[in-house]
Design a protein around this motif. Structure first.
Motif, mmCIF file in Angstrom:
data_model
loop_
_atom_site.group_PDB
_atom_site.id
_atom_site.type_symbol
_atom_site.label_atom_id
_atom_site.label_comp_id
_atom_site.label_asym_id
_atom_site.label_seq_id
_atom_site.Cartn_x
_atom_site.Cartn_y
_atom_site.Cartn_z
ATOM 1 N N ARG A 7 0.838 -1.205 0.000
ATOM 2 C CA ARG A 7 0.000 0.000 0.000
ATOM 3 C C ARG A 7 0.873 1.256 0.000
ATOM 4 O O ARG A 7 0.598 2.221 -0.716
ATOM 5 N N ASP A 8 1.948 1.242 0.808
ATOM 6 C CA ASP A 8 2.862 2.382 0.850
ATOM 7 C C ASP A 8 3.551 2.592 -0.498
ATOM 8 O O ASP A 8 3.685 3.723 -0.969
ATOM 9 N N LEU A 9 3.998 1.500 -1.118
ATOM 10 C CA LEU A 9 4.642 1.587 -2.434
ATOM 11 C C LEU A 9 3.666 2.155 -3.462
ATOM 12 O O LEU A 9 4.019 3.031 -4.251
ATOM 13 N N TYR A 10 2.435 1.656 -3.454
ATOM 14 C CA TYR A 10 1.392 2.140 -4.358
ATOM 15 C C TYR A 10 1.228 3.649 -4.214
ATOM 16 O O TYR A 10 1.275 4.391 -5.183
ATOM 17 N N GLN A 11 1.077 4.118 -2.980
ATOM 18 C CA GLN A 11 0.870 5.542 -2.747
ATOM 19 C C GLN A 11 2.093 6.353 -3.156
ATOM 20 O O GLN A 11 1.966 7.425 -3.750
ATOM 21 N N GLN A 12 3.280 5.854 -2.874
ATOM 22 C CA GLN A 12 4.513 6.552 -3.213
ATOM 23 C C GLN A 12 4.671 6.708 -4.723
ATOM 24 O O GLN A 12 4.987 7.796 -5.216
ATOM 25 N N VAL A 13 4.465 5.638 -5.473
ATOM 26 C CA VAL A 13 4.611 5.688 -6.933
ATOM 27 C C VAL A 13 3.561 6.605 -7.548
ATOM 28 O O VAL A 13 3.873 7.403 -8.425
ATOM 29 N N ILE A 14 2.330 6.507 -7.087
ATOM 30 C CA ILE A 14 1.256 7.365 -7.618
ATOM 31 C C ILE A 14 1.624 8.840 -7.419
ATOM 32 O O ILE A 14 1.551 9.639 -8.354
ATOM 33 N N LEU A 15 2.020 9.193 -6.224
ATOM 34 C CA LEU A 15 2.348 10.596 -5.948
ATOM 35 C C LEU A 15 3.577 11.057 -6.729
ATOM 36 O O LEU A 15 3.601 12.177 -7.246
ATOM 37 N N GLU A 16 4.587 10.204 -6.822
ATOM 38 C CA GLU A 16 5.794 10.563 -7.573
ATOM 39 C C GLU A 16 5.473 10.818 -9.045
ATOM 40 O O GLU A 16 5.911 11.816 -9.627
ATOM 41 N N ARG A 17 4.718 9.931 -9.659
ATOM 42 C CA ARG A 17 4.381 10.075 -11.085
ATOM 43 C C ARG A 17 3.425 11.248 -11.318
ATOM 44 O O ARG A 17 3.426 11.841 -12.391
ATOM 45 N N TYR A 18 2.600 11.562 -10.346
ATOM 46 C CA TYR A 18 1.687 12.693 -10.467
ATOM 47 C C TYR A 18 2.459 14.010 -10.388
ATOM 48 O O TYR A 18 2.251 14.907 -11.200
ATOM 49 N N LYS A 19 3.369 14.096 -9.418
ATOM 50 C CA LYS A 19 4.105 15.342 -9.206
ATOM 51 C C LYS A 19 5.180 15.582 -10.263
ATOM 52 O O LYS A 19 5.446 16.717 -10.632
ATOM 53 N N LYS A 20 5.830 14.504 -10.726
ATOM 54 C CA LYS A 20 6.919 14.630 -11.692
ATOM 55 C C LYS A 20 6.750 13.617 -12.820
ATOM 56 O O LYS A 20 7.516 12.662 -12.929
ATOM 57 N N PRO A 21 5.737 13.842 -13.670
ATOM 58 C CA PRO A 21 5.537 12.902 -14.778
ATOM 59 C C PRO A 21 6.712 12.937 -15.747
ATOM 60 O O PRO A 21 7.307 13.993 -15.967
ATOM 61 N N ARG A 22 7.044 11.797 -16.302
ATOM 62 C CA ARG A 22 8.191 11.675 -17.203
ATOM 63 C C ARG A 22 7.794 11.708 -18.678
ATOM 64 O O ARG A 22 8.660 11.754 -19.541
ATOM 65 N N ASN A 23 6.499 11.645 -18.946
ATOM 66 C CA ASN A 23 6.044 11.517 -20.332
ATOM 67 C C ASN A 23 4.969 12.532 -20.686
ATOM 68 O O ASN A 23 4.080 12.255 -21.479
ATOM 69 N N LYS A 24 5.073 13.702 -20.104
ATOM 70 C CA LYS A 24 4.096 14.751 -20.377
ATOM 71 C C LYS A 24 4.527 15.533 -21.608
ATOM 72 O O LYS A 24 5.712 15.724 -21.846
ATOM 73 N N GLY A 25 3.559 15.950 -22.404
ATOM 74 C CA GLY A 25 3.838 16.739 -23.593
ATOM 75 C C GLY A 25 3.185 16.139 -24.816
ATOM 76 O O GLY A 25 2.181 15.442 -24.713
ATOM 77 N N LYS A 26 3.765 16.422 -25.975
ATOM 78 C CA LYS A 26 3.255 15.891 -27.248
ATOM 79 C C LYS A 26 4.406 15.280 -28.027
ATOM 80 O O LYS A 26 5.524 15.787 -28.003
#
Length: 158
Positions: A7-26
């Protein structure tokens, strides 16, 4: 791994990808384009894909949009996992992801990052958030070209 650690890993990854997405743009060029919308909570996504010269392999996926942490993290993880995949493989991954959201499947070791999204299944009302980018991807891949069409809605998708 204990349930609390998962559960902690799930929450950590979700928040990390939300705050600093690696594939945003066009992507450049844009070979496929699709807008997606989740009317239940207002999440929106614009998905662009760059395909290889033959048009049967995904070179890059980018997204833009607004939504909750789950929808944006799911889009970012999806975009990363699709790089280099054949279109048929990507469509199969859509089905597997949706099955995972129902608790019926998970991804193999080489795509294990996607399995972190299994935590969403604990919150049935949020499954549509996680599925939005995958539903949008399916619509984009089923198009013949990069037409700018209507939003696809995942309202009928569980």
């Amino acid at each position: 791994m204990s349930l609390d650690n998962l559960r902690d890993l799930y929450q950590q990854v979700i928040l990390e990808r939300y705050k600093k997405p690696r594939n945003k743009g066009k992507t450049n060029p844009i070979d496929r384009y699709q807008k997606g919308h989740n009317p239940s909570c207002g999440d929106t996504i614009e998905l662009t894909l760059k395909l290889d010269a033959a048009g049967d392999r995904i070179e890059e996926v980018k997204f833009d949009g607004e939504g909750c942490a789950i929808s944006m993290a799911s889009a970012d993880l999806m975009a990363e996992a699709l790089r280099g995949k054949k279109v048929e493989e990507a469509l199969s991954m859509v089905q597997r992801f949706q099955a995972m959201m129902r608790g019926e499947d998970e991804f193999p070791q080489e795509l294990r990052k996607l399995n972190v999204m299994q935590g969403v299944a604990q919150f049935p009302v949020r499954i549509k958030c996680a599925n939005l980018s995958w539903h949008t991807l399916k619509a984009a891949l089923e198009q013949a070209q990069a037409d700018v069409g209507e939003f696809v809605s995942n309202e009928a998708i569980d």
